[in-house]
Design an enzyme around this catalytic site. Structure first.
Site, PDB file in Angstrom:
ATOM      1  N   CYS A   2       0.772  -1.197   0.000  1.00 53.91           N
ATOM      2  CA  CYS A   2       0.000   0.000   0.000  1.00 53.91           C
ATOM      3  C   CYS A   2       0.831   1.288   0.000  1.00 53.91           C
ATOM      4  O   CYS A   2       0.568   2.173  -0.764  1.00 53.91           O
ATOM      5  CB  CYS A   2      -0.869  -0.051   1.219  1.00 53.91           C
ATOM      6  SG  CYS A   2      -2.151   1.133   1.242  1.00 53.91           S
ATOM      7  N   ARG A  27      -3.720   4.966   5.085  1.00 54.19           N
ATOM      8  CA  ARG A  27      -4.136   4.297   3.849  1.00 54.19           C
ATOM      9  C   ARG A  27      -4.527   2.845   4.096  1.00 54.19           C
ATOM     10  O   ARG A  27      -5.066   2.189   3.208  1.00 54.19           O
ATOM     11  CB  ARG A  27      -3.009   4.360   2.816  1.00 54.19           C
ATOM     12  CG  ARG A  27      -2.629   5.791   2.458  1.00 54.19           C
ATOM     13  CD  ARG A  27      -1.431   5.796   1.567  1.00 54.19           C
ATOM     14  NE  ARG A  27      -1.746   5.180   0.288  1.00 54.19           N
ATOM     15  CZ  ARG A  27      -2.158   5.843  -0.765  1.00 54.19           C
ATOM     16  NH1 ARG A  27      -2.296   7.137  -0.705  1.00 54.19           N
ATOM     17  NH2 ARG A  27      -2.442   5.217  -1.883  1.00 54.19           N
ATOM     18  N   TRP A  73      -0.437  -4.122   2.369  1.00 56.58           N
ATOM     19  CA  TRP A  73      -1.833  -4.521   2.496  1.00 56.58           C
ATOM     20  C   TRP A  73      -1.919  -5.818   1.711  1.00 56.58           C
ATOM     21  O   TRP A  73      -1.750  -5.819   0.492  1.00 56.58           O
ATOM     22  CB  TRP A  73      -2.711  -3.442   1.869  1.00 56.58           C
ATOM     23  CG  TRP A  73      -4.147  -3.486   2.204  1.00 56.58           C
ATOM     24  CD1 TRP A  73      -4.726  -3.314   3.435  1.00 56.58           C
ATOM     25  CD2 TRP A  73      -5.233  -3.660   1.276  1.00 56.58           C
ATOM     26  NE1 TRP A  73      -6.091  -3.369   3.323  1.00 56.58           N
ATOM     27  CE2 TRP A  73      -6.426  -3.574   2.026  1.00 56.58           C
ATOM     28  CE3 TRP A  73      -5.310  -3.880  -0.097  1.00 56.58           C
ATOM     29  CZ2 TRP A  73      -7.681  -3.708   1.445  1.00 56.58           C
ATOM     30  CZ3 TRP A  73      -6.559  -4.003  -0.678  1.00 56.58           C
ATOM     31  CH2 TRP A  73      -7.735  -3.930   0.094  1.00 56.58           C
ATOM     32  N   ASN A  99       4.241  -1.682  -4.837  1.00 52.18           N
ATOM     33  CA  ASN A  99       2.782  -1.586  -4.789  1.00 52.18           C
ATOM     34  C   ASN A  99       2.250  -2.068  -6.122  1.00 52.18           C
ATOM     35  O   ASN A  99       2.868  -1.800  -7.151  1.00 52.18           O
ATOM     36  CB  ASN A  99       2.331  -0.131  -4.617  1.00 52.18           C
ATOM     37  CG  ASN A  99       2.520   0.365  -3.210  1.00 52.18           C
ATOM     38  OD1 ASN A  99       2.750  -0.432  -2.298  1.00 52.18           O
ATOM     39  ND2 ASN A  99       2.440   1.673  -3.026  1.00 52.18           N
ATOM     40  N   GLY A 100       1.089  -2.721  -6.118  1.00 51.78           N
ATOM     41  CA  GLY A 100       0.523  -3.213  -7.368  1.00 51.78           C
ATOM     42  C   GLY A 100       0.471  -4.732  -7.344  1.00 51.78           C
ATOM     43  O   GLY A 100       0.652  -5.352  -6.286  1.00 51.78           O
ATOM     44  N   GLU A 497     -24.954   6.338  -0.108  1.00 53.06           N
ATOM     45  CA  GLU A 497     -23.750   6.918   0.480  1.00 53.06           C
ATOM     46  C   GLU A 497     -23.808   6.810   2.011  1.00 53.06           C
ATOM     47  O   GLU A 497     -22.800   6.518   2.664  1.00 53.06           O
ATOM     48  CB  GLU A 497     -23.593   8.364   0.004  1.00 53.06           C
ATOM     49  CG  GLU A 497     -22.532   9.201   0.688  1.00 53.06           C
ATOM     50  CD  GLU A 497     -21.133   8.582   0.684  1.00 53.06           C
ATOM     51  OE1 GLU A 497     -20.885   7.613  -0.024  1.00 53.06           O
ATOM     52  OE2 GLU A 497     -20.282   9.084   1.459  1.00 53.06           O
ATOM     53  N   LYS A 501     -20.958   4.807   4.192  1.00 47.17           N
ATOM     54  CA  LYS A 501     -20.152   5.415   5.253  1.00 47.17           C
ATOM     55  C   LYS A 501     -20.334   4.636   6.549  1.00 47.17           C
ATOM     56  O   LYS A 501     -19.386   4.371   7.274  1.00 47.17           O
ATOM     57  CB  LYS A 501     -20.625   6.864   5.414  1.00 47.17           C
ATOM     58  CG  LYS A 501     -19.634   7.867   5.729  1.00 47.17           C
ATOM     59  CD  LYS A 501     -18.873   8.539   4.621  1.00 47.17           C
ATOM     60  CE  LYS A 501     -18.197   7.670   3.623  1.00 47.17           C
ATOM     61  NZ  LYS A 501     -17.843   8.342   2.421  1.00 47.17           N
ATOM     62  N   GLU A 504     -18.573   1.078   6.411  1.00 44.45           N
ATOM     63  CA  GLU A 504     -17.110   0.982   6.302  1.00 44.45           C
ATOM     64  C   GLU A 504     -16.388   1.330   7.582  1.00 44.45           C
ATOM     65  O   GLU A 504     -15.303   0.824   7.830  1.00 44.45           O
ATOM     66  CB  GLU A 504     -16.551   1.752   5.098  1.00 44.45           C
ATOM     67  CG  GLU A 504     -16.673   3.237   5.113  1.00 44.45           C
ATOM     68  CD  GLU A 504     -16.157   3.871   3.824  1.00 44.45           C
ATOM     69  OE1 GLU A 504     -15.260   3.324   3.174  1.00 44.45           O
ATOM     70  OE2 GLU A 504     -16.674   4.946   3.471  1.00 44.45           O
ATOM     71  N   HIS A 520     -41.229  -4.925  -1.926  1.00 44.06           N
ATOM     72  CA  HIS A 520     -40.978  -6.019  -2.871  1.00 44.06           C
ATOM     73  C   HIS A 520     -39.982  -7.025  -2.308  1.00 44.06           C
ATOM     74  O   HIS A 520     -39.386  -7.790  -3.066  1.00 44.06           O
ATOM     75  CB  HIS A 520     -40.469  -5.447  -4.198  1.00 44.06           C
ATOM     76  CG  HIS A 520     -41.484  -4.582  -4.876  1.00 44.06           C
ATOM     77  ND1 HIS A 520     -42.656  -5.066  -5.398  1.00 44.06           N
ATOM     78  CD2 HIS A 520     -41.520  -3.233  -5.078  1.00 44.06           C
ATOM     79  CE1 HIS A 520     -43.370  -4.081  -5.909  1.00 44.06           C
ATOM     80  NE2 HIS A 520     -42.700  -2.949  -5.721  1.00 44.06           N
ATOM     81  N   LYS A 618      -6.953   3.718   1.431  1.00 46.85           N
ATOM     82  CA  LYS A 618      -7.425   5.037   0.993  1.00 46.85           C
ATOM     83  C   LYS A 618      -7.555   5.127  -0.520  1.00 46.85           C
ATOM     84  O   LYS A 618      -8.544   5.614  -1.030  1.00 46.85           O
ATOM     85  CB  LYS A 618      -6.487   6.130   1.512  1.00 46.85           C
ATOM     86  CG  LYS A 618      -6.895   7.545   1.090  1.00 46.85           C
ATOM     87  CD  LYS A 618      -8.263   7.941   1.628  1.00 46.85           C
ATOM     88  CE  LYS A 618      -8.701   9.321   1.192  1.00 46.85           C
ATOM     89  NZ  LYS A 618     -10.147   9.533   1.365  1.00 46.85           N
TER      90      LYS A 618
HETATM   91  C1  F6R Z   1     -15.760   5.617   0.796  1.00 51.89           C
HETATM   92  C2  F6R Z   1     -14.547   5.688   0.038  1.00 51.89           C
HETATM   93  C3  F6R Z   1     -14.372   4.833  -1.187  1.00 51.89           C
HETATM   94  C4  F6R Z   1     -13.881   5.731  -2.324  1.00 51.89           C
HETATM   95  C5  F6R Z   1     -13.549   4.891  -3.557  1.00 51.89           C
HETATM   96  C6  F6R Z   1     -13.076   5.756  -4.703  1.00 51.89           C
HETATM   97  O1  F6R Z   1     -15.771   6.478   1.877  1.00 51.89           O
HETATM   98  O2  F6R Z   1     -13.690   6.435   0.387  1.00 51.89           O
HETATM   99  O3  F6R Z   1     -15.530   4.172  -1.538  1.00 51.89           O
HETATM  100  O4  F6R Z   1     -14.878   6.668  -2.592  1.00 51.89           O
HETATM  101  O5  F6R Z   1     -12.561   3.952  -3.253  1.00 51.89           O
HETATM  102  O6  F6R Z   1     -11.922   6.467  -4.378  1.00 51.89           O
HETATM  103  P1  F6R Z   1     -11.466   7.711  -5.223  1.00 51.89           P
HETATM  104  O7  F6R Z   1     -12.481   8.785  -5.035  1.00 51.89           O
HETATM  105  O8  F6R Z   1     -10.122   8.092  -4.686  1.00 51.89           O
HETATM  106  O9  F6R Z   1     -11.397   7.269  -6.654  1.00 51.89           O
END
Ligand code: F6R
Length: 623
Positions: A2, A27, A73, A99-100, A497, A501, A504, A520, A618
């Site tokens: 990560c 992250r 990660w 990373n990757g 959304e 939130k 997570e 339904h 992140k």
């Molecule tokens: C939720 C969250 C993730 C990001 C998603 C996209 O709170 O942070 O669902 O929204 O991983 O990330 P970005 O916006 O960096 O492409």
């Protein structure tokens, strides 16, 4: 993945690397490690667990002025000491962080094993260390290039080698890498957060680029496609077969304090509270009050181009996708152009038809999300026009797009996105306004929307002032194992959304549904143990929404209703959260705000590490 950090200079590397890794902790990661290159060669310390544990356990003699570090990660093999990066070759001369994902790692592992190489870890990364060691090139640049020629996949890597003690070689393909320029010292990182305390003068590597970093500077280059690299042929000069890319440094206007939670209990809370200012920033200089329109020079489209658009397709992942749904609704309502949003992670797998008169909009806070980036590349390959709504300036998605709107939310550190999402919504409102005003949206309606946008920062602040009240509601919701979030039409992406939130960071099962769909199926689950958070704005659907609340109440389902003052909920027993009214098109973002605080306080009540939710990172730079 990560996080990657690297250092070359006059100071001891280990403390700088460890401090950099701490800055990348948000992250998400499960293990960490550092390697330094000193008089006695390469030394490695790595282990599962926190950077703090690594720091505490670091051997006394761990000197070296060149070094690399990593937070891992897990992707290949579990989180344990052996799988942690850096990885080394058998002789312990080469150290690599990565990373990757290396797609052909299994084949390469087999080939190495056939050659008698003993692989110690389960990782894909370890093969890189052995491949670098096995190369017959006489420079580190050549050895790294040989190794990269053998792998397929994505990477951001940093490599050091005991035989080349003055340098790091780094490379990027799909995973971000930034070089930080200091005074007779240089830094490397996968994220600005690890650099800003040392320098804000940086250079971003592009996909396919490599760089040599020494204490006095850096050189970037690309492997010249005309020169075979997998032959192991010795290179005549130091970087034979490579083309210099002559990359320029840029000095970023960044306040290192943005990367500090300060007196706040967490970055997430800090970023929630920053939203009024952030929303003001994204609007700055972009409203044309005289003509009731937006001024978005970064789109690189004139009125004729804008007028020619017949469809808008929004692409993003996770929360960015849900805000993308809110954005598509804004475009349809204000510009009357058919618009929809799709998860970028699915898009290119259905061989999408790319139309010349469709405007594709990629939404991303980080600008590095691999699924969104690959969707953008697929569209561009097929000749489509893509604009980006992106927060991180100069990020991969921003660079790949034909134009766009920077979100100016400031650095977002917490994994759960808040202020960037609010600014995405505002960015969409600006886009919809501009698209609308070259069509049928009247100047009066344009001005009405502008007044609404200008009111948003104050109204956001008003909602945030009610944090204590929302914290009490959150504590009640945190007791439930399972919750519904429901809304209709404009309110449905808000519910999605809100559920996102909540799940997570609180780890509670939170499911979003269209209110109209409850009967339904999901109504079967409603009971006193399963609360519902319902989004009920004052609009053309209020009565129908209130009808659904009755159905939930009749099954003794506890209710929290996010609504507008004056909306009559009848005799439904519910905890009510009233948000200020704006123009109805802009209401979704104000309805979303309390849901951030509900999630935050539920997670806090449950004692979770809010900025580092389990299993999440992140920015998701691997598929
Ligand atoms: C939720 C969250 C993730 C990001 C998603 C996209 O709170 O942070 O669902 O929204 O991983 O990330 P970005 O916006 O960096 O492409």
């Amino acid at each position: 993945m990560c996080g990657i950090v690297g250092y070359v200079g006059g100071q001891q590397a280990a403390p700088i690397l460890l401090e950099g890794l701490t800055k990348l902790e948000h992250r998400g990661y499960d293990s960490a490690g550092v390697a330094v290159l000193g008089g006695s060669g390469v030394k490695v310390a790595k282990q599962a667990g926190r950077v703090r544990d690594l720091t505490d356990g670091l051997p006394k003699r761990f000197g070296g002025k060149v070094g690399i570090g990593h937070t891992r990660w897990a992707t290949h093999g579990p989180a344990n000491d052996v799988n942690a990066h850096p990885h080394t070759d058998a002789a312990g001369k080469v150290a690599v962080v990565h990373n990757g994902i290396i797609d052909n790692a299994a084949i390469l592992r087999e080939r190495l094993a056939d050659r008698g190489v003993e692989l110690l870890s389960d990782t894909d990364t370890e093969v890189l260390a052995h491949l670098v060691a096995a190369s017959t090139a006489d420079t580190l640049e050549g050895k790294v290039t040989d190794a990269l020629a053998a792998i397929h996949g994505t990477y951001g890597i940093a490599v050091m080698h005991a035989d080349f003690p003055d340098r790091l070689v780094v490379a990027r393909n799909g995973s971000p890498l930034i070089i930080g320029v200091g005074d007779k010292e240089m830094y490397v990182a996968s994220d600005l957060a690890a650099l800003v305390r040392h320098t804000t003068t940086v250079a971003h590597l592009e996909d396919g680029e490599l760089a040599t970093v020494t204490s006095t500077g850096f050189t970037t280059y690309r492997e010249d496609p005309g020169v075979p690299v997998d032959s192991g042929a010795k290179r005549g000069n130091s970087w034979g077969g490579m083309t210099s890319t002559g990359k320029e440094e840029t000095t970023l206007d960044i306040d290192p304090a943005d990367y500090d939670a300060g007196e706040h209990a967490s970055y997430m809370r800090k970023e929630i509270l920053e939203q009024p200012d952030a929303a003001e920033r994204v609007l700055r200089g972009r409203l044309d009050e005289r003509f009731g329109t937006a001024h978005l020079g970064g789109l690189n489209m004139d009125a004729r181009d804008t007028r020619a658009i017949r469809r808008v397709k929004v692409l993003g992942c996770g929360s960015a996708y849900y805000v993308g749904q809110m954005g598509a609704a804004l475009v349809e309502e204000l510009a009357r152009i058919p618009a929809d949003a799709e998860a970028a992670s699915e898009f290119r797998y259905r061989n999408p038809i790319i139309e010349p008169d469709t405007l594709y909009v990629a939404v991303s806070q980080s600008g590095e999300t691999i699924d969104t980036l690959l969707a953008v590349q697929e569209i561009r390959r097929k000749g489509g026009r893509v604009i980006g709504l992106v927060n991180v300036v100069g990020s991969a998605i921003a660079r790949e797009c034909d134009g766009g709107i920077y979100l100016h939310a400031g650095p977002e550190v917490a994994v759960a996105s808040t202020k960037a999402l609010t600014n995405m919504f505002v960015g969409f409102a600006l886009l919809a306004l501009q698209l609308g005003r070259v069509r049928d949206l009247s100047i009066a309606d344009g001005k009405r929307l502008i007044s609404g946008l200008l009111a948003l920062p104050g109204q956001i602040a008003e909602i945030l002032e009610r944090e204590d009240e929302l914290a009490d509601v959150a504590v009640q919701l945190a007791e439930a194992d399972s919750l519904f979030f429901v809304g209709r039409v404009r309110g449905f992406p808000v519910a999605r959304e809100g559920a996102q939130k909540f799940k997570e960071i609180s780890y509670r099962h939170a499911e979003a549904y269209q209110t109209s769909e409850l009967k339904h199926g999901p109504l079967a689950l409603i009971s006193p143990e399963v609360p519902t958070v319902a989004v009920v704005p004052e609009d053309e659907l209020t009565d129908r929404n209130v009808g659904a609340l009755h159905e939930i109440a009749a099954r003794r389902g506890p209710l929290v209703v996010v609504t507008h003052k004056g909306v009559d909920l009848g005799d439904v027993e519910a905890t009510r959260i009233d948000v200020p009214r704006n123009e109805r098109e802009l209401d979704p973002i104000l309805l979303t705000l309390p849901l951030q605080l509900l999630a935050y306080h539920a997670a806090r009540h449950l004692g979770h590490d809010i900025d580092k939710p389990r299993n999440l990172a992140k920015s998701v730079t691997v598929e």
